[in-house]
Write an enzyme that holds these catalytic residues in place. Sequence first.
Site, PDB file in Angstrom:
ATOM      1  N   GLU A  86       0.679  -0.923  -0.071  1.00 59.46           N
ATOM      2  CA  GLU A  86      -0.048  -0.106   0.137  1.00 59.46           C
ATOM      3  C   GLU A  86       0.788   1.389  -0.274  1.00 59.46           C
ATOM      4  O   GLU A  86       0.285   2.535  -0.630  1.00 59.46           O
ATOM      5  CB  GLU A  86      -1.065   0.196   1.170  1.00 59.46           C
ATOM      6  CG  GLU A  86      -1.859  -0.828   0.796  1.00 59.46           C
ATOM      7  CD  GLU A  86      -2.924  -1.089   0.679  1.00 59.46           C
ATOM      8  OE1 GLU A  86      -3.710   0.201  -0.260  1.00 59.46           O
ATOM      9  OE2 GLU A  86      -3.268  -1.245  -0.668  1.00 59.46           O
ATOM     10  N   SER A 347     -28.592 -26.043  52.806  1.00 56.54           N
ATOM     11  CA  SER A 347     -27.925 -26.325  53.776  1.00 56.54           C
ATOM     12  C   SER A 347     -26.637 -25.481  53.874  1.00 56.54           C
ATOM     13  O   SER A 347     -25.473 -25.612  54.955  1.00 56.54           O
ATOM     14  CB  SER A 347     -26.852 -27.600  54.054  1.00 56.54           C
ATOM     15  OG  SER A 347     -28.723 -27.915  54.847  1.00 56.54           O
TER      16      SER A 347
END
Length: 773
Positions: A86, A347
Amino acid sequence: MLEVVKKSSFQRIFNLRNGLLISPLILFFLLDIFFPFRVKPSYSTLVTAADGSVLHAFLNKEDKWRIYTELDEITPILRQTILQKEDKYFYYHFGINPFALAKAAVNNLLRQRRVSGASTITMQVVRLLEPRKRTYTSKMIEVFRATQLEVHYSKDEILQLYLNLVPYGSNIEGMKSASLLYFGKLPQLLSLAEITTLAIIPNRPSSLRLGKNNGFIISERNKWLKRFEQTGVFKQRDIEDALQEPLNAYRREAPKKAPHWAIRMQKEHKNTPIVHTTLLANRQIQAEQITKNYVNRLRSINIHNAAVLVVNNQTLNVEAYVGSADFQNIFDGGQVDGIRAVRSPGSTLKPLLYGVAFDRGLLSPKSTLNDVPTNFGGFEPENFDRHFNGKVTVEFALANSLNIPAVKVLKDISPSVFIEYLKKADFQTIKKQSKDLGLSMILGGCGVTLEELTRLFASFANQGKIQPLHYLQSNEKTTKPAEVLISAEASYLITNILTQITRPDLPNNFDNTYHLPRIAWKTGTSYGKKDAWSIGYNQHYTVGVWIGNFSGTGVPELNGANIATPLLFDIFNAIDYNSPKGWFRPAANIISRKVCAESGDAPNSFCNHQIIDYAIMGISPSRKCQHLKWVFTNKNETLSYCSQCLPDTGFQRKLYPNLSPELIAYNESKQIPYVKIPSHNPYCTRIFQAGGPTITSPNDGSEYFLDDQQMQLSCQVSNDVTMVYWYVNDKLVEKTKPQSPVFFSPPPGKVKISCSDDRGRNSDIYINVTIAK
Ligand SMILES: [Zn+2]
Ligand SMILES: [Zn+2]
């Protein structure tokens, strides 16, 4: 290198100190202030595991796959390929390449049409962030924007923006999205051929469609590889390999692992593009599979859901998070996160309660408690198996999860004090419910989550220190320091009790072929058999298991021991089989001492049966055993005397069991033989003060709505009482043996009820009676 480059471009500007340049410079900075460039792309959220692998990817707000590439994910080969393709001079220009620009302008003039390719990466980023029509005005704005980018961002950051924004067709943006969705891997793992492929797509996303035109893409890719070859930037070998590489690109499903965890992390970290979590990818898969297979076997008995949480005790990192047995199963509410669902704990809070009692010096493991029917101000708990055990030790009571001893201990500590401990342990629902909670909370009458319970048990594995669990791999870990919930000593005592394997909450099918992991664990079953819990820990891990139905349907077979514990064992056997880690060592102030086996208290001269108990030095109760008491009697033990009525004709002194009124009442009701103290000398004139009858029915201060029924009067008295006298509003109703129930019809309004024993001791209570007409 970047710093140097940036500096040099500024130097170039400042070295040309003439009016021609300074005024545009001032203009630029003014424009920069009034027209700031807001660069805030919305990213997809990526949730990663501890090893960096991707667990789950989410679309961004605009329904795009725009996955954030971190700076350290831009490898040299990726950077080099993009630059070669690029913008070769990216690191040397300041946003615009004047030569390329001039060349393009000339071309445009000569050919009367626009030629692309002159754009720098910076210019491309500007256009990706703010797309405009291609006009000369747009071009000028873009040049200004590009300069802004260059001034405010480093070159690496601009390249990063480019990699994050490049389009790959449809709703896929960014190199990392393309890498994950087409190659199924992170950008760091891409080959040169794959990077080149991804580098050429963005210019022509419609003709180069990955997965559709792979043959054509290969030929285009190879053209570029050959151009790269001429630049000499890459090794010849690498280019040759890349040219030979097949293209294995097709559109893949976005990763969707650990869904409950990922969805939670995404919601809790909305603006974080990559959420680096503590989850271990393999452990998660293991836990998910075990849970799914296990629940599949339970469907025949109408049990459909489960949740499992695995926490590393050393790091407090969450390593596996299974919110339901099958996320995909919409019929069973698979998407509900069972780890955060508020449920009844059954419990499972009892270990903390006994830990608190140890720390407050109320009990030690061999202390005794009465497991007999007891009325706690209108609350009459039963045991899970509806059976009472009489006198039991604390360790028996906890290992067997007995209810009455637990309620009694909670009453002694007081619910409000216990709630403070739960608040410290960050139980959110309990914080909200705290004003409404009473004694029943210890049997499950409150709301908790699996996450809260697992964190609580992890504190027992960490010398009683409670800490927030860690979800993220970040430095924030130390934001909240560990707090002491209970002492290391109390934790050790709890662990020691919860490790005992002679207990009823081993699974029924447990046998010698089944590998029992070495863990401390506690089970729980909620009222109505709706929730089965089993939470266990060793030095390495704490694992929390919940099983039930998200619909709330109770199932008769559902209980912690038989349904939740096998899954807990399976998980432990999978993640920590034959753990090499040692076991917990006694904390510093744990001592061994001899106690009376009858009471668990310090032995008295008459305590012949002594056993070893653990105790916390300076804390555990030091009271002397009172399991027997001296009583003066006549020769044939038919009468007892006190010091005031000792006869001159002679008497003897003898030890008798010193039983509490509730145990005597229990023995009487169950016709359990016990040694009774002879009734007291009828000619004794002394009025006894303490130890009067305890009225157990009706309840002091209660409201009663009656339509014809009679009320029952009952009481508990000490061992030497043979007769009681019942009064209603000071009128004698009945004279009877203390164990015989008495019935009466109360008048309406406030009623005083009194019970006196044959030693002159008296108790009064008041009730309010409304008679229905
Ligand atoms: Zn004793
Ligand atoms: Zn007397």
